[in-house]
Design a protein around this motif. Sequence first.
Motif, mmCIF file in Angstrom:
data_model
loop_
_atom_site.group_PDB
_atom_site.id
_atom_site.type_symbol
_atom_site.label_atom_id
_atom_site.label_comp_id
_atom_site.label_asym_id
_atom_site.label_seq_id
_atom_site.Cartn_x
_atom_site.Cartn_y
_atom_site.Cartn_z
ATOM 1 N N VAL A 66 45.236 3.311 6.575
ATOM 2 C CA VAL A 66 45.622 1.901 6.429
ATOM 3 C C VAL A 66 46.313 1.670 5.088
ATOM 4 O O VAL A 66 47.372 1.009 5.015
ATOM 5 C CB VAL A 66 44.385 0.982 6.571
ATOM 6 N N LEU A 67 45.743 2.202 4.018
ATOM 7 C CA LEU A 67 46.337 2.010 2.687
ATOM 8 C C LEU A 67 47.689 2.708 2.577
ATOM 9 O O LEU A 67 48.615 2.198 1.922
ATOM 10 C CB LEU A 67 45.387 2.533 1.610
ATOM 11 N N LEU A 68 47.827 3.855 3.218
ATOM 12 C CA LEU A 68 49.109 4.562 3.182
ATOM 13 C C LEU A 68 50.182 3.762 3.912
ATOM 14 O O LEU A 68 51.349 3.720 3.466
ATOM 15 C CB LEU A 68 48.948 5.953 3.807
ATOM 16 N N ILE A 69 49.838 3.108 5.004
ATOM 17 C CA ILE A 69 50.776 2.235 5.705
ATOM 18 C C ILE A 69 51.237 1.105 4.788
ATOM 19 O O ILE A 69 52.423 0.752 4.750
ATOM 20 C CB ILE A 69 50.131 1.664 6.986
ATOM 21 N N VAL A 70 50.306 0.537 4.030
ATOM 22 C CA VAL A 70 50.647 -0.547 3.087
ATOM 23 C C VAL A 70 51.618 -0.040 2.027
ATOM 24 O O VAL A 70 52.598 -0.722 1.681
ATOM 25 C CB VAL A 70 49.363 -1.099 2.425
ATOM 26 N N VAL A 71 51.386 1.154 1.516
ATOM 27 C CA VAL A 71 52.274 1.742 0.493
ATOM 28 C C VAL A 71 53.673 1.975 1.071
ATOM 29 O O VAL A 71 54.692 1.667 0.414
ATOM 30 C CB VAL A 71 51.681 3.066 -0.038
#
Length: 269
Positions: A66-71
């Motif tokens: 999820v955090l990688l998608i945000v980045v």
Amino acid sequence: MDIAKYTDLAVMYISEYGLKVVVSIAIFIIGKMVVKKITALLKIVMHKAKVDNTLVEFLSNLIYFVLLIVVILASLNTLGINTTSFLAVFGAASLAIGLALKDSLSNIGAAVLIIIFRPFEVGDSIEAAGASGKVEEINLFSTVMVTPDNKTTTIPNSKIIDSNITNYSSKPIRRVDLVFCIDYRDDLKLAKDIMMQAIKDDSRVLEEPAPFVAVGELGEKSLNFVFQVWVKTENYSIVRFDMLEKVKLAFDTHGISIPFPNMNIPLIK
């Protein structure tokens, strides 16, 4: 002339987008590093909180994704790319995948509930979803049990969560419940003394809670005794089997009979 024109055009694009590209790449690289650090920190915190390892791995992978998608979206947004369409496509794809993997996702959700609320753990003897045995493994999709006759049973986690769960290993002691029947013509007090003596002779029977033997029912053809003793959970089965044998042999020795059903078959002449 054409070369100068293309050169000026290249310089214009580089000056306009060059910095954005550099910043976008920097955001992605640094963001990915930060995401890894955050995920590693969360894993440490969950391990210190003694969260089950299966749940730790599942949550850490989910958080990282999820955090990688945000980045990635932040990096694309820096380039001036409209990420709204990406979000719409991602949402539609997630919905399609979710519908396709509906059963699998429900099993994963059930695994999380099992791990969080801990109705049972690996090594416990349980009964759930119509099966019973010793829990050998709890993974994200199913629970694996070994039956008393050494068969492996795999049950989807969603089936277990939707059923009644009986955990035979959760408490340190268990009660052995038996019923002994004697003939109405036999000595009631003697029969009770024999059962109490069998209890006293077995060191595995606990003194507290106290054993209990009493007439529980005046049956149609027999006096039925309630026989209850408390033992350590690991001794339950062997004590139950031993008590059945000991009491029956003692009844035989003292001439106390255990009635059995009689069937009258009329003869038609």
